[in-house]
Design an enzyme around this catalytic site. Structure first.
Site, PDB file in Angstrom:
ATOM      1  N   ARG A 119       0.887  -1.175   0.000  1.00 54.63           N
ATOM      2  CA  ARG A 119       0.000   0.000   0.000  1.00 54.63           C
ATOM      3  C   ARG A 119       0.924   1.223   0.000  1.00 54.63           C
ATOM      4  O   ARG A 119       1.684   1.414   0.954  1.00 54.63           O
ATOM      5  CB  ARG A 119      -0.918  -0.027   1.217  1.00 54.63           C
ATOM      6  CG  ARG A 119      -1.698   1.255   1.405  1.00 54.63           C
ATOM      7  CD  ARG A 119      -2.854   1.094   2.375  1.00 54.63           C
ATOM      8  NE  ARG A 119      -3.962   0.396   1.750  1.00 54.63           N
ATOM      9  CZ  ARG A 119      -5.212   0.424   2.192  1.00 54.63           C
ATOM     10  NH1 ARG A 119      -5.527   1.135   3.261  1.00 54.63           N
ATOM     11  NH2 ARG A 119      -6.155  -0.237   1.573  1.00 54.63           N
ATOM     12  N   HIS A 146      -6.908   0.646  -6.861  1.00 55.67           N
ATOM     13  CA  HIS A 146      -7.164  -0.272  -5.745  1.00 55.67           C
ATOM     14  C   HIS A 146      -7.766  -1.548  -6.343  1.00 55.67           C
ATOM     15  O   HIS A 146      -8.940  -1.856  -6.154  1.00 55.67           O
ATOM     16  CB  HIS A 146      -8.123   0.385  -4.755  1.00 55.67           C
ATOM     17  CG  HIS A 146      -8.120  -0.223  -3.388  1.00 55.67           C
ATOM     18  ND1 HIS A 146      -7.323  -1.289  -3.033  1.00 55.67           N
ATOM     19  CD2 HIS A 146      -8.848   0.083  -2.262  1.00 55.67           C
ATOM     20  CE1 HIS A 146      -7.555  -1.610  -1.767  1.00 55.67           C
ATOM     21  NE2 HIS A 146      -8.466  -0.799  -1.285  1.00 55.67           N
ATOM     22  N   GLN A 149      -9.777  -4.195  -4.285  1.00 52.25           N
ATOM     23  CA  GLN A 149     -11.121  -3.740  -3.934  1.00 52.25           C
ATOM     24  C   GLN A 149     -12.084  -4.020  -5.092  1.00 52.25           C
ATOM     25  O   GLN A 149     -13.183  -4.545  -4.882  1.00 52.25           O
ATOM     26  CB  GLN A 149     -11.079  -2.233  -3.626  1.00 52.25           C
ATOM     27  CG  GLN A 149     -12.400  -1.666  -3.184  1.00 52.25           C
ATOM     28  CD  GLN A 149     -12.816  -2.149  -1.805  1.00 52.25           C
ATOM     29  OE1 GLN A 149     -12.070  -2.040  -0.870  1.00 52.25           O
ATOM     30  NE2 GLN A 149     -14.013  -2.706  -1.690  1.00 52.25           N
ATOM     31  N   ASP A 240     -17.326   6.676  -1.977  1.00 53.13           N
ATOM     32  CA  ASP A 240     -16.063   6.522  -1.236  1.00 53.13           C
ATOM     33  C   ASP A 240     -15.872   7.800  -0.427  1.00 53.13           C
ATOM     34  O   ASP A 240     -16.580   8.800  -0.637  1.00 53.13           O
ATOM     35  CB  ASP A 240     -14.927   6.332  -2.268  1.00 53.13           C
ATOM     36  CG  ASP A 240     -13.556   6.072  -1.644  1.00 53.13           C
ATOM     37  OD1 ASP A 240     -13.470   5.833  -0.428  1.00 53.13           O
ATOM     38  OD2 ASP A 240     -12.561   6.122  -2.398  1.00 53.13           O
ATOM     39  N   CYS A 280     -16.365   1.154  -0.261  1.00 55.12           N
ATOM     40  CA  CYS A 280     -15.179   0.346   0.034  1.00 55.12           C
ATOM     41  C   CYS A 280     -14.855   0.354   1.523  1.00 55.12           C
ATOM     42  O   CYS A 280     -14.161  -0.533   2.009  1.00 55.12           O
ATOM     43  CB  CYS A 280     -13.995   0.864  -0.768  1.00 55.12           C
ATOM     44  SG  CYS A 280     -13.692   2.633  -0.541  1.00 55.12           S
ATOM     45  N   ARG A 308     -13.174  -9.149   0.190  1.00 55.46           N
ATOM     46  CA  ARG A 308     -11.768  -8.818  -0.033  1.00 55.46           C
ATOM     47  C   ARG A 308     -10.914 -10.069   0.201  1.00 55.46           C
ATOM     48  O   ARG A 308     -10.017 -10.380  -0.582  1.00 55.46           O
ATOM     49  CB  ARG A 308     -11.322  -7.693   0.922  1.00 55.46           C
ATOM     50  CG  ARG A 308     -11.961  -6.342   0.683  1.00 55.46           C
ATOM     51  CD  ARG A 308     -11.474  -5.731  -0.616  1.00 55.46           C
ATOM     52  NE  ARG A 308     -10.031  -5.638  -0.643  1.00 55.46           N
ATOM     53  CZ  ARG A 308      -9.301  -4.657  -0.081  1.00 55.46           C
ATOM     54  NH1 ARG A 308      -9.910  -3.646   0.495  1.00 55.46           N
ATOM     55  NH2 ARG A 308      -7.985  -4.666  -0.156  1.00 55.46           N
TER      56      ARG A 308
END
Ligand code: CP
Ligand code: NVA
Length: 331
Positions: A119, A146, A149, A240, A280, A308
């Site tokens: 990340r 991402h 996701q 988001d 998310c 996930r």
């Protein structure tokens, strides 16, 4: 090697399931590879005992420059459930490349790890790491993408009966990393997405150009709108945070800009009857989403969070155990 890391000389091994050895963005995947990963994720979720030893004697190294709840725990729990070990390196205080070079970092880790999950603040760092590393590198969120996701989100939608080709997904809010990965997934699958943002927070033009090119081939429809009314008739509405990690300096301006794009009951009423609400997470209740929506039966946010783990396990099986993945996918 990703499409965007064309300087990488690493070849994909014989018997590989995926043409890429890394997953830096959804655009790294061919359409059939994306659908295979979703199918594999459904199998891993349904029959985890069939993969119980898949990662035995394998180690996943995770490097995080930003905070995480879901991504960290879903990778750790998922890899451990399939018999593997995980080493987590917190790089929030010391960004990668400061204590030693990225090259030395990569060449050291590849002596211990079977895959590296990262990340990062900058997508360019991920690309550099993938170029240097002999083991697969997986993007666990960058400023631009991402992908894990989006894999989980597509799995979640399909489980809920959403048709990835004929269903209409509406994205509303800030058009950055999570949005980009969903746009790329829809472009690959030949579906429909409407991205609704303030003009200054529209998706990245390079990401859109490539996604629109792919959409031309797959038959996908990707629209960008700046009026929240464009959620009309959507089968799923996704939002988001208004202030992504790293954007805090601009928080007040972003909140003001995005306030008209809040998902509340009135906005959901414009979507198709029975439309799903997606996020998310982490959610900022009262900002991008009202409690009345995230707590309603329309909300599938915790399915997304659970998935996930299954989607990432499918991805790691495809990268590390293509033998098992192929057997599981055989008709
Ligand atoms: N959705 C997501 O990536 O959550 P975390 O930031 O908690 O990992
Ligand atoms: N856009 C958000 C996603 C968090 C999972 C961020 O980058 O902070």
């Amino acid at each position: 090697m990703s499409h965007s890391s064309s300087t990488s000389a690493r070849a994909v091994g014989a018997g590989a399931l995926l043409a890429t050895r890394d997953l830096l963005q959804i655009a790294d995947l061919a359409t059939h590879e994306l659908t295979q990963l979703i199918t594999l994720a459904r199998t891993v979720k349904r029959k985890p005992q069939s993969f119980a030893d898949a990662f035995r004697q394998r180690t996943l190294v995770m490097l995080f420059e930003k905070p995480s709840l879901r991504t960290r725990v879903s990778f750790e729990a998922g890899f451990q459930r399939l018999g593997g070990g995980v080493s987590f390196l917190d790089h929030q205080a010391t960004p990668l490349g400061v204590r030693e070079s990225i090259e030395d970092y990569a060449h050291t880790l590849e002596r211990y790890a079977h895959a590296i999950v990262m990340r990062v603040r900058s997508h360019a760092l991920l690309t550099r790491m993938a170029e240097c590393s002999a083991v697969p590198v997986v993007n666990a969120l960058s400023d631009l993408h991402h992908p894990c996701q989006a894999l989980a989100d597509m799995l979640t939608l399909i489980e809920r009966g959403f048709d990835p080709v004929h269903g209409h997904l509406a994205w509303i809010g800030d058009g950055n990393n999570v949005c980009h990965s969903l746009v790329e997934a829809v472009a690959a699958l030949g579906g429909r997405i409407t991205v609704i943002t303030p003009e200054s927070r529209a998706p990245d033009s390079d990401v859109m150009r490539i996604a629109l090119g792919r959409a031309f081939r797959t038959g996908a429809r990707i629209d960008v709108a700046h009026d929240p009314a464009a959620v009309d008739g959507a089968h799923a509405v996704y939002t988001d945070t208004w202030v992504s990690m790293g954007d805090e300096a601009d928080a007040d301006r972003q909140r003001a800009l995005l306030a008209p794009f809040r998902v509340d009951a009135a906005l959901m009423a414009r979507a198709a009857p029975g439309a799903h609400f997606m996020h998310c997470l982490p959610a900022h209740r009262g900002e991008e989403v009202a409690d009345e929506v995230i707590d309603s039966p329309a909300s599938i946010v915790f399915d997304q969070a659970e998935n996930r783990m299954h989607a990432q396990n499918a991805l790691l099986l495809a990268l590390l155990r293509p033998d098992l993945a192929r057997t599981a996918l055989a008709p």
